[in-house]
Design a protein around this motif. Sequence first.
Motif, PDB file in Angstrom:
ATOM      1  N   ILE A   9       0.852  -1.325  -0.057  1.00 15.66           N
ATOM      2  CA  ILE A   9       0.004  -0.011  -0.147  1.00 15.66           C
ATOM      3  C   ILE A   9       0.922   1.205  -0.036  1.00 15.66           C
ATOM      4  O   ILE A   9       1.664   1.279   0.817  1.00 15.66           O
ATOM      5  CB  ILE A   9      -0.852  -0.119   1.304  1.00 15.66           C
ATOM      6  N   ALA A  10       0.608   2.371  -0.992  1.00 12.25           N
ATOM      7  CA  ALA A  10       1.470   3.397  -1.139  1.00 12.25           C
ATOM      8  C   ALA A  10       0.691   4.451  -0.411  1.00 12.25           C
ATOM      9  O   ALA A  10      -0.498   4.638  -0.912  1.00 12.25           O
ATOM     10  CB  ALA A  10       1.764   3.458  -2.658  1.00 12.25           C
ATOM     11  N   VAL A  11       1.174   5.337   0.175  1.00 12.28           N
ATOM     12  CA  VAL A  11       0.418   6.361   0.692  1.00 12.28           C
ATOM     13  C   VAL A  11       1.310   7.803   0.314  1.00 12.28           C
ATOM     14  O   VAL A  11       2.369   7.884   0.957  1.00 12.28           O
ATOM     15  CB  VAL A  11       0.163   6.560   2.093  1.00 12.28           C
ATOM     16  N   ASP A  12       0.968   8.807  -0.179  1.00 10.76           N
ATOM     17  CA  ASP A  12       1.605   9.760  -0.864  1.00 10.76           C
ATOM     18  C   ASP A  12       0.977  11.057  -0.492  1.00 10.76           C
ATOM     19  O   ASP A  12      -0.161  11.105  -0.425  1.00 10.76           O
ATOM     20  CB  ASP A  12       2.185  10.031  -2.253  1.00 10.76           C
ATOM     21  N   GLY A  13       1.523  12.153  -0.608  1.00 13.78           N
ATOM     22  CA  GLY A  13       0.994  13.361  -0.398  1.00 13.78           C
ATOM     23  C   GLY A  13       1.840  14.653   0.103  1.00 13.78           C
ATOM     24  O   GLY A  13       2.857  14.243   0.451  1.00 13.78           O
ATOM     25  N   PRO A  14       1.331  15.959   0.160  1.00 12.70           N
ATOM     26  CA  PRO A  14       2.273  16.919   0.496  1.00 12.70           C
ATOM     27  C   PRO A  14       2.430  16.910   1.998  1.00 12.70           C
ATOM     28  O   PRO A  14       1.810  16.052   2.970  1.00 12.70           O
ATOM     29  CB  PRO A  14       1.610  18.080   0.248  1.00 12.70           C
ATOM     30  N   ALA A  15       3.500  17.864   2.519  1.00 17.44           N
ATOM     31  CA  ALA A  15       3.790  17.743   4.109  1.00 17.44           C
ATOM     32  C   ALA A  15       2.534  18.128   4.862  1.00 17.44           C
ATOM     33  O   ALA A  15       1.832  18.982   4.549  1.00 17.44           O
ATOM     34  CB  ALA A  15       4.851  18.894   3.975  1.00 17.44           C
ATOM     35  N   GLY A  16       2.438  17.336   5.946  1.00 16.72           N
ATOM     36  CA  GLY A  16       1.373  17.926   6.954  1.00 16.72           C
ATOM     37  C   GLY A  16      -0.264  17.344   6.641  1.00 16.72           C
ATOM     38  O   GLY A  16      -0.844  17.580   7.096  1.00 16.72           O
ATOM     39  N   ALA A  17      -0.104  16.591   5.407  1.00 23.95           N
ATOM     40  CA  ALA A  17      -1.553  16.059   5.144  1.00 23.95           C
ATOM     41  C   ALA A  17      -2.058  14.905   5.935  1.00 23.95           C
ATOM     42  O   ALA A  17      -3.184  14.345   5.847  1.00 23.95           O
ATOM     43  CB  ALA A  17      -1.489  15.560   3.713  1.00 23.95           C
ATOM     44  N   GLU A  48      -3.517  25.509   5.042  1.00 23.85           N
ATOM     45  CA  GLU A  48      -3.821  26.015   6.443  1.00 23.85           C
ATOM     46  C   GLU A  48      -3.932  24.843   7.542  1.00 23.85           C
ATOM     47  O   GLU A  48      -3.318  25.018   8.621  1.00 23.85           O
ATOM     48  CB  GLU A  48      -4.972  26.903   6.471  1.00 23.85           C
ATOM     49  N   ALA A  49      -4.725  23.927   7.083  1.00 23.30           N
ATOM     50  CA  ALA A  49      -5.022  22.537   7.894  1.00 23.30           C
ATOM     51  C   ALA A  49      -3.623  22.203   8.398  1.00 23.30           C
ATOM     52  O   ALA A  49      -3.298  21.757   9.241  1.00 23.30           O
ATOM     53  CB  ALA A  49      -6.087  21.908   7.451  1.00 23.30           C
ATOM     54  N   ARG A  50      -2.874  22.087   7.231  1.00 22.08           N
ATOM     55  CA  ARG A  50      -1.639  21.355   7.290  1.00 22.08           C
ATOM     56  C   ARG A  50      -0.655  22.242   7.926  1.00 22.08           C
ATOM     57  O   ARG A  50       0.071  21.183   9.052  1.00 22.08           O
ATOM     58  CB  ARG A  50      -1.175  21.065   5.815  1.00 22.08           C
ATOM     59  N   ALA A  51      -0.834  23.350   7.982  1.00 25.03           N
ATOM     60  CA  ALA A  51       0.350  24.264   8.623  1.00 25.03           C
ATOM     61  C   ALA A  51      -0.037  24.128  10.262  1.00 25.03           C
ATOM     62  O   ALA A  51       0.646  23.822  11.215  1.00 25.03           O
ATOM     63  CB  ALA A  51       0.306  25.523   8.494  1.00 25.03           C
TER      64      ALA A  51
END
Length: 223
Positions: A6-14, A151-154
């Motif tokens: 299973i691969a999980v990718d995404g930007p920082a803080g997601a 905003e949520a990630r920050a």
Amino acid sequence: RKSAVIAVDGPAGAGKSTVARLLADRLGYLYLDTGAMYRALAYKALSEGIDLRDEAELAELLNQTTIELYPKGHGQVTVMMDGQDVTGHLRTPEVNASVAVVAGFPLVRREMVLRQRELARHGGVVMDGRDIGTFVLPDADIKFFLTASLEARAERRYHELRQAGFDVSLDRIREEIQHRDLLDSSRPYAPLSQAADAILLDTTKMEVEEVVERMLAMCDQRL
Ligand code: C5P
């Protein structure tokens, strides 16, 4: 299935590492945090005063470095570098500020990717990162791409760092995340991007448990 990948990718803080960890726990899989591998190298380069712009030197440093990821229960992971526990050194503002530069070099990535594929060889893994579904494990059984508003990630990162005792400001973190995402998605070699066959989950308004439940449901359907 006990051997799926299973691969999980995404930007920082997601929220990738939090949910990937819990998902792995629930499936009885191994959680592999590829960001920790890049962070460990950045940490070592910083400690040894190596020029972060020197691709050849960083690649050489990596060749002399062992990085091991050990599960320690409840989805927590211990990162051992050259036999030393460096877990507590990898999420500092200093490492945050330099890891994307280190991770941008093809010579560094090529070696990391070899190691990551080896770790996933027997399956039964949830691997999180930026290029897992597109590059490291293009044949993964299920691919997730997690996003959330900047905003949520920050805010998530802010609370995480505050809790860890760092005196940081939300504005600085927002900038740092934005900068890192820009570097990660604009690098020519294996940039951050959503695989065509990845399932997109926007976690802006979702609780952790809700995200994990959705992912588990997808796994039930597809595995
Ligand atoms: O996931 P995490 O925030 O710990 O990753 C730290 C950094 O490591 C990312 O910003 C990115 O520069 C790099 N990275 C990468 N490819 C991966 C995982 C992480 O380039 N597969």
